[in-house]
Design an enzyme around this catalytic site. Structure first.
Site, mmCIF file in Angstrom:
data_model
loop_
_atom_site.group_PDB
_atom_site.id
_atom_site.type_symbol
_atom_site.label_atom_id
_atom_site.label_comp_id
_atom_site.label_asym_id
_atom_site.label_seq_id
_atom_site.Cartn_x
_atom_site.Cartn_y
_atom_site.Cartn_z
ATOM 1 N N HIS A 21 7.620 -2.118 0.085
ATOM 2 C CA HIS A 21 8.665 -3.138 -0.019
ATOM 3 C C HIS A 21 8.750 -3.984 1.248
ATOM 4 O O HIS A 21 8.270 -3.606 2.322
ATOM 5 C CB HIS A 21 10.016 -2.466 -0.268
ATOM 6 C CG HIS A 21 10.416 -1.549 0.848
ATOM 7 N ND1 HIS A 21 10.978 -2.002 2.024
ATOM 8 C CD2 HIS A 21 10.310 -0.210 0.995
ATOM 9 C CE1 HIS A 21 11.209 -0.989 2.830
ATOM 10 N NE2 HIS A 21 10.801 0.122 2.232
ATOM 11 N N ARG A 73 15.422 -1.911 -2.727
ATOM 12 C CA ARG A 73 14.482 -2.703 -1.923
ATOM 13 C C ARG A 73 13.116 -2.813 -2.579
ATOM 14 O O ARG A 73 12.445 -3.846 -2.437
ATOM 15 C CB ARG A 73 14.363 -2.118 -0.519
ATOM 16 C CG ARG A 73 13.990 -0.635 -0.426
ATOM 17 C CD ARG A 73 14.317 -0.143 0.977
ATOM 18 N NE ARG A 73 13.916 1.225 1.287
ATOM 19 C CZ ARG A 73 14.667 2.291 1.064
ATOM 20 N NH1 ARG A 73 15.844 2.159 0.460
ATOM 21 N NH2 ARG A 73 14.249 3.488 1.422
ATOM 22 N N GLU A 89 11.486 6.627 -1.663
ATOM 23 C CA GLU A 89 11.117 6.958 -0.289
ATOM 24 C C GLU A 89 11.403 8.426 0.004
ATOM 25 O O GLU A 89 12.153 9.094 -0.718
ATOM 26 C CB GLU A 89 11.910 6.061 0.677
ATOM 27 C CG GLU A 89 11.690 6.310 2.159
ATOM 28 C CD GLU A 89 10.252 6.111 2.600
ATOM 29 O OE1 GLU A 89 9.408 6.973 2.262
ATOM 30 O OE2 GLU A 89 9.981 5.118 3.288
#
Length: 251
Positions: free
Chosen positions: A9, A60, A87
């Site tokens: 991202h 994101r 993540e």
């Protein structure tokens, strides 16, 4: 020959504030939106098109994919959103600034949590507002499956089944695949694709919004890989990411 493109991202608002993001749902910054659109332009110049995209559930990554598909006029591209591509979870470090984490725990410990492949940061507790918000945001997922904090290795293990069950079969079916995710989830995919060991996995890096292209054979063995860094700010970002020191808690 199957084609896979991995993109981290773009830059985020929490990144500007030097905060650990993890599973926190920070949006892109203005710079991050620009990075994502320029990544799309790079893909278009390379004559790359896609049959399916995979994306994490964090904002994101979804915003980055949105910017890419809009810029490439590919809004109808099928998208699979999978929380397992999120993540790495930073546990109690999530939302904390790096200087604050270093002040509390010491630089050596913060570096270990960030870079040691098996080091796990302090886990979120049951009554932590960050955990309660996470459970509510992922209400469709059994809470026992949701992490409260992860090592690099834990995050890679979470990602592996996505490649084995979803991305790999799509590639074998001849689909051109785009994945928009995060440093640790892309690291987990690279570990599978490139057969990286723990040390090489921990050392793997990818700059924001720099497409990484794999050309694979029919058995999904990589025949070539390339980072489309281009020039200008993207090139600076790429080399800054490659050359930055590893011994600092802040980055």
């Amino acid at each position: 020959m199957p084609t896979l493109v991995l993109i981290r991202h773009g830059a985020t608002r929490w990144g500007q504030e030097n905060r650990f993001a993890g599973w926190g749902d920070t949006p892109l910054s203005v710079a991050g939106w620009t990075e994502a659109r320029k990544a799309a332009q790079t893909l278009r110049r390379a004559n790359l098109e896609f049959d399916v995209a995979y994306c994490s559930r964090l904002l994101r990554a979804r915003e980055t994919l949105e910017a890419i598909t809009e810029t490439m006029a590919a809004e109808t591209l099928p998208v699979v959103v999978d929380w397992r591509l999120n993540e790495r979870h930073y546990g109690q470090l999530q939302e904390v600034t790096r200087p604050a984490a270093i002040a509390e725990h010491g630089n050596a410990q913060v570096v270990a949590w960030r870079r040691d492949y098996h080091a796990v940061p302090p886990l979120l507790e049951d009554d932590d507002p960050r955990w309660l918000e996470q459970v509510a945001r992922f209400a469709d997922i059994d809470p026992t499956r949701l992490p409260r904090g992860e090592s690099l290795g834990d995050a890679a293990a979470r990602v592996r089944p996505v490649f084995e069950e979803e991305i790999g079969p799509a590639l074998k079916a001849g689909k051109r695949v785009l994945v928009v995710a995060h440093t640790s989830s892309i690291r987990g995919l690279a570990r599978v694709i490139e057969n990286l060991d723990d040390e090489a996995s921990a050392a793997f890096r990818i700059a924001t919004a720099i497409p990484r292209i794999y050309q694979l054979d029919d058995d999904l063995t990589p025949q070539s890989s390339q980072d489309l860094a281009g020039g200008g700010r993207a090139g600076v970002r790429y080399w800054a990411n490659k050359l930055k020191p590893r011994g600092l808690g802040r980055f």
